[in-house]
Design an enzyme around this catalytic site. Structure first.
Site, PDB file in Angstrom:
ATOM      1  N   CYS A   2       0.845  -1.185   0.000  1.00  0.00           N
ATOM      2  CA  CYS A   2       0.000   0.000   0.000  1.00  0.00           C
ATOM      3  C   CYS A   2       0.883   1.238   0.000  1.00  0.00           C
ATOM      4  CB  CYS A   2      -0.910   0.015   1.230  1.00  0.00           C
ATOM      5  SG  CYS A   2      -1.996  -1.426   1.366  1.00  0.00           S
ATOM      6  N   ASP A 373      10.994  -8.890 -18.660  1.00  0.00           N
ATOM      7  CA  ASP A 373      10.004  -8.392 -17.703  1.00  0.00           C
ATOM      8  C   ASP A 373      10.641  -8.345 -16.319  1.00  0.00           C
ATOM      9  OD1 ASP A 373       7.652  -7.381 -16.761  1.00  0.00           O
ATOM     10  OD2 ASP A 373       6.417  -9.117 -17.268  1.00  0.00           O
ATOM     11  N   ASP A 374       9.993  -7.628 -15.389  1.00  0.00           N
ATOM     12  CA  ASP A 374      10.565  -7.498 -14.047  1.00  0.00           C
ATOM     13  C   ASP A 374      10.484  -8.802 -13.264  1.00  0.00           C
ATOM     14  OD1 ASP A 374       7.786  -7.388 -12.727  1.00  0.00           O
ATOM     15  OD2 ASP A 374       7.746  -5.642 -14.039  1.00  0.00           O
TER      16      ASP A 374
END
Length: 510
Positions: A2, A373-374
């Protein structure tokens, strides 16, 4: 995962809500599921606006007009286990003692025992499935032990000692005591990030901010900032033009182990967390990944290197440079579609990939392509990307991941998937390639990834998602409970929960 934010302005007649809104936009990448804000006005009265959706949708002009006061906190929610309902949007609030709001980033790993303690020992009602509400109520119960008419800083720090003693996991929190102060604290291992910054006004007074990433602080001219240390807390008085913030090392640092996945994927590249530049780490990942590619694929078998936007761009470009291959932006991203692994169910993730990315055929036709890609999580995105590349005419597709194989739960706030849903779970690298439909899969090694991120001060990280060994350990039954709650939430997605939780203070919640 978050985004959390807190701001205290020196000018007591000013309104903090617009700046909290702006700051929330800088943290939107950390949570697209829900947004919330709470402010403190005259006489300690609290005002709130929160709900499911992006910040721009929740914080409408009509709602914002009711959020008065010079001090406030905000939260951007990424849906972790037990937090999919509108009523579970943060900040959370308890009216006793003193009126407390809390925004929490992370996950607790001893929720079963905490829930029993709060129910059976201190008799506090828990209204949601969120561990954030548990943490808030543990803090409230500890603060209530003082049984005083008015709270002071020592009381807050002593209450936080109780929180640290009872709560296990990775967490960073920003809270607000009605009419008194903001406060922030970070777990004893420094797993989740939290920074403190100050801004000098023309009249010499100072404003203060707490935030998940440095990019928010810099964007709002809080140019003097630092990371809170593991186990450290800060109290920022509401009337901060008369009193300075107070810092205290509440508990000793257990270890300094930031979550490695922050640097791989979650944080913005223009942020600096724990003194480590996210952009710089991703450049290094590209160099290391190129060396790993050479061990698996002859560079002569690669015609072009393509990145999956956006996070992998930096790594892919550096990888292409070190392979001496052309780099191409062959996928065009629709910026109005959210992150796919954050999507709440598999069907939505699959359809979202094609809405999110569109291939340019001429960059793939008759070419042998290395796609970077990560990370590879469930494999949903990767499989669709590989399919799109081949549909566009690629003769061979190699798929490289800037992160090692993800084979275990992430238990500290990034709700990737249940273990058995991870594409690398119980599969070899060749079996992953077969499942994804590409010629080869190349993973970054964990040792190389740590080398990309470490500094003189930090040389160890939380890597449980790759190894299954978690820095805090987990209580018996927690992982099973985690998967049970995830399954329950999945089933409940078709049955809407209450739109608004019970809260007498929701003066601005329309």
């Amino acid at each position: 995962m978050c985004g959390i934010l807190g701001i205290a302005l020196a000018d007591q007649s000013s309104v903090v809500a617009p700046e909290l809104f702006d700051g929330s936009l800088f943290l939107q990448h950390r949570g697209q599921d829900a947004a919330g804000m709470a402010t403190c006005g005259e006489r300690g009265r609290l005002y709130q606006c929160k709900g499911n959706g992006m910040a721009r949708d929740v914080f409408t002009q009509h709602r914002m007009s009711g959020l008065v006061g010079s001090m406030g906190i905000a939260h951007l929610r990424y849906p972790t286990a037990g937090s999919c309902a509108n009523s579970e949007a943060q900040p959370f609030y308890v009216n006793s003692p003193y009126g407390i709001c809390l925004s929490h980033n992370g996950t607790l790993v001893n929720t079963l025992s905490l829930r029993s303690y709060l129910d059976e020992v201190v008799h506090r009602h828990i209204n949601t499935d969120s561990d954030s509400e548990l943490l808030l109520n543990v803090f409230a119960a500890e603060l209530e032990r003082h049984n005083k008419y008015r709270v002071n800083n020592d009381d807050i720090f002593h209450a936080l000692e109780g929180v640290y003693r009872q709560c296990r996991g990775g967490y960073a929190c920003v809270g607000m005591l009605a009419g008194y102060s903001l406060f922030g604290f970070r777990d004893p291992n420094g797993i989740r990030p939290l920074l403190f910054g100050e801004r000098v006004n023309p009249d010499g007074t100072k404003d203060y901010m707490l935030a998940s990433e440095s990019v928010v602080l810099k964007a709002h001219n809080f140019n003097k900032f630092r990371d809170l240390k593991p186990g450290e807390a800060v109290i920022i008085p509401k009337d901060c033009n008369k009193q300075e913030p107070e810092f205290r090392q509440v508990v000793p640092t257990n270890s300094y182990r930031p979550d490695l996945f922050e640097y791989v994927y979650f944080a913005r590249p223009d942020s600096v967390l724990d003194g480590i530049s996210v952009y710089h780490t991703r450049l290094q990942m590209g160099i290391k990944l190129a060396e790993n590619v050479k061990k698996v694929v002859d560079p002569d078998e690669i015609d072009v290197v393509v990145s999956v936007p956006d996070t992998a761009r930096t790594c892919a470009l550096q990888c292409a440079n070190h392979l001496n291959k052309p780099y191409r932006e062959a996928f065009v991203k629709n910026r109005y579609v959210g992150r796919t692994f954050i999507m709440p169910n598999q069907k939505e993730r699959v359809s979202s990939v094609r809405r999110k990315l569109n291939p340019m055929d001429f960059e793939f036709k008759d070419k042998r392509v290395l796609i970077v890609d990560d990370s590879i999580v469930r494999g949903t995105t990767s499989k669709e990307i590989i399919n799109m590349a081949k549909e566009s005419g690629a003769t061979k597709v190699y798929f490289a991941s800037a992160a090692p194989a993800i084979r275990f739960n992430h238990i500290y706030g990034i709700d990737l998937a249940d273990t058995k849903q991870l594409v690398a779970y119980n599969r070899t690298t060749d079996e992953v390639a077969q499942e994804l439909g590409c010629e080869k899969v190349i993973y970054q090694s964990l040792e190389d990834l740590v080398d990309c991120c470490k500094t003189d001060k930090i040389d160890k990280f939380e890597v449980g998602v790759f190894t299954g060994n978690y820095v805090t350990g987990v209580e018996d039954g927690y992982l099973q409970e985690l998967e049970r709650v995830r399954a329950l939430n999945k089933a409940k997605l078709t049955t809407a929960k209450a739109e608004v939780d019970i809260g007498l203070y929701n003066s601005a919640d329309y």
